[in-house]
Design a protein around this motif. Structure first.
Motif, PDB file in Angstrom:
ATOM      1  N   SER A  54     -10.735  38.827 -41.121  1.00 35.30           N
ATOM      2  CA  SER A  54     -10.022  39.904 -41.790  1.00 35.30           C
ATOM      3  C   SER A  54     -11.035  41.021 -41.993  1.00 35.30           C
ATOM      4  O   SER A  54     -12.023  40.843 -42.705  1.00 35.30           O
ATOM      5  CB  SER A  54      -9.470  39.418 -43.130  1.00 35.30           C
ATOM      6  N   TYR A  82      -6.609  46.155 -44.354  1.00 36.26           N
ATOM      7  CA  TYR A  82      -7.140  44.945 -43.727  1.00 36.26           C
ATOM      8  C   TYR A  82      -6.470  44.710 -42.387  1.00 36.26           C
ATOM      9  O   TYR A  82      -5.270  44.899 -42.230  1.00 36.26           O
ATOM     10  CB  TYR A  82      -6.944  43.744 -44.654  1.00 36.26           C
ATOM     11  N   TYR A  83      -7.283  44.308 -41.414  1.00 35.19           N
ATOM     12  CA  TYR A  83      -6.822  44.025 -40.058  1.00 35.19           C
ATOM     13  C   TYR A  83      -7.251  42.603 -39.738  1.00 35.19           C
ATOM     14  O   TYR A  83      -8.444  42.288 -39.760  1.00 35.19           O
ATOM     15  CB  TYR A  83      -7.454  45.029 -39.086  1.00 35.19           C
ATOM     16  N   GLN A  84      -6.278  41.713 -39.454  1.00 36.26           N
ATOM     17  CA  GLN A  84      -6.584  40.313 -39.161  1.00 36.26           C
ATOM     18  C   GLN A  84      -6.376  40.020 -37.697  1.00 36.26           C
ATOM     19  O   GLN A  84      -5.458  40.536 -37.078  1.00 36.26           O
ATOM     20  CB  GLN A  84      -5.663  39.388 -39.962  1.00 36.26           C
TER      21      GLN A  84
END
Length: 120
Positions: free
Chosen positions: A32, A47-49
């Motif tokens: 994340s 947030y980028y997962q």
């Protein structure tokens, strides 16, 4: 007095900007990544997962490629991990992989694209 060549001068300047609090990131990890976004005069963290499918080491220019599938479409982003725009990187899960680059995941769909979990 010590005379420095160009490479040593560049390395000394870059050392100041390297982040020391980064976790040990490996290929196949589900991460994340918190990215700072500025909207007008406000700043927030988005947030980028996704899974790390590639890593390129180059000192301050170290990048990771994170892939996720959103609404059936594969999305990849390349992050410069020492950038001031990266707020945090959190490892959610580690996977067993036998490749340095996981580009083959681009051609797989659904459950076929899952990676086996690695327990430490």
């Amino acid at each position: 007095m010590q005379i420095l060549n160009k490479e040593q001068v560049i390395n000394n300047v870059q050392k100041q900007f390297l982040k020391t609090t980064l976790p040990d990131i490996n290929i196949g990890d589900r991460v994340s990544v918190g990215v700072k976004i500025i909207e007008g005069n406000k700043e927030r963290v988005q947030y980028y997962q996704g899974n790390i499918i590639a890593k390129k080491n180059g000192g301050i220019n170290t990048t990771i490629t994170v892939r996720t599938v959103l609404q059936g479409i594969g999305v990849e982003r390349v992050f410069l991990i020492h950038s001031p725009k990266i707020d945090s990187i959190e490892i959610l899960r580690s996977s067993k992989v036998r490749r340095a680059k996981l580009y083959y995941l681009r051609g797989l769909k659904g459950k076929a694209s899952r990676l086996k979990q690695r327990f430490n």
